[in-house]
Design an enzyme around this catalytic site. Structure first.
Site, short mmCIF file in Angstrom:
data_model
loop_
_atom_site.label_atom_id
_atom_site.label_comp_id
_atom_site.label_asym_id
_atom_site.label_seq_id
_atom_site.Cartn_x
_atom_site.Cartn_y
_atom_site.Cartn_z
N GLY A 11 0.82 -1.21 0.00
CA GLY A 11 0.00 0.00 0.00
C GLY A 11 0.85 1.25 0.00
CG ASP A 104 -10.54 11.77 7.34
OD1 ASP A 104 -10.16 10.67 6.88
OD2 ASP A 104 -11.00 12.67 6.61
CE1 TYR A 127 -11.29 2.47 5.36
CE2 TYR A 127 -11.93 4.78 5.51
CZ TYR A 127 -10.95 3.80 5.56
OH TYR A 127 -9.65 4.15 5.79
#
Length: 281
Positions: A11, A104, A127
């Site tokens: 990633g 966030d 998510y």
């Protein structure tokens, strides 16, 4: 020599840690992709952790497909919650230092001021729900862990907003970008360095921290900066989120307050434009 396990090695954040690891030969670095550390198979995951026996875990692996998560809730929760719970238990039982990355998107976007670590959480998509559940599982099972919430992550590695906008600006004469979602981007290389700075510090203070680059902007303003540094001729228009519907709702305001991490770890956090410029060099 301490052994550091980095999950999510392919990633954005894992890739940036891999680059920086060359500067820290005092650690044995193990970069694990999903074949070495399988976050969606908990039985296998436990076996893998026992085989690797790390001293430090940097948990950068996650299910991050925000829109797909709406239809793949079980998978999102397995990776972002249950796997985190297992990693945290392992860390606690084996005296392993754990830094876990969150988001966030645990916030609902209703704030008008920068959000500190004590701001009430209330995710508005699957998510965000799965990541918040992971935070809770992490702290419940390993109270000595550090969680870093970050936002709008980009890098020269992987798929992200910056690379998408670069491609679109080369393909099209004009694009539209939402102008009513406010926050700050995070250059993954900066976050990776901050994680190493915490490890290198003699000061391990468990709990939740915020980290993003400095600045308060919309995605539209971010796109204008990408246009500026890339020298593109594409016209950029600002549109409301209502004109660009997505399966998952996004928080309208998720600017993170970084006072805590700056105070405790004496971090110098760059402005988003300075970091974006570095990526273009």
């Amino acid at each position: 020599m301490k052994k550091i396990l980095v999950t999510g090695a392919n990633g954005q954040l894992g890739s940036e840690l891999n680059v920086l690891s060359m500067n820290y030969p005092n650690y044995q670095w193990i970069f694990a992709d999903r074949t070495k550390v399988t976050l969606d198979n908990l039985d296998l995951l436990n076996t893998q952790l026992e085989s690797i026996q790390p001293n430090i875990i940097l948990n950068c692996g996650a299910y991050t497909a925000v829109d797909k998560a709406e239809a793949e809730k079980e998978l999102a929760f397995t990776i972002n919650n249950l796997a985190v719970e297992l990693i945290a238990k392992y860390a606690s039982e084996n005296n392993v230092k754990l830094i876990h990355i969150s988001t966030d998107y645990v916030f609902d976007g209703s704030s008008a001021i920068a959000l500190n670590e004590e701001a009430p959480t209330n995710p508005i998509n699957v998510y965000g729900e799965s990541k918040l559940a992971g935070e809770i599982a992490c702290l419940n099972n390993c109270p000595d862990s550090i969680i870093i919430r970050t936002s709008w992550v980009y890098s020269k590695f992987g798929n992200n907003f910056v690379k998408t906008i670069q491609r679109l600006m080369q393909e099209r004469e004009s694009i539209n970008v939402v102008n009513d979602q406010i926050g700050s981007p995070t250059y993954a290389a900066d976050l990776a360095q901050a994680m190493i700075d915490i490890l290198e510090s003699s000061n391990w203070v468990p709990g939740i921290y915020n980290y993003s680059n400095e600045g308060e902007i919309s995605w539209y303003e971010f796109a204008l900066s990408i246009k500026e540094f890339g020298g593109y001729n594409c016209n950029v228009g600002g549109i409301p989120s209502s004109s660009y519907p997505t399966p998952a709702k996004r928080p309208e305001f998720s600017l993170l307050d970084k006072k805590k991490i700056k105070a405790i770890y004496n971090l110098n956090i760059p402005n988003y434009k300075d970091s974006l410029r570095k990526m273009f060099i």
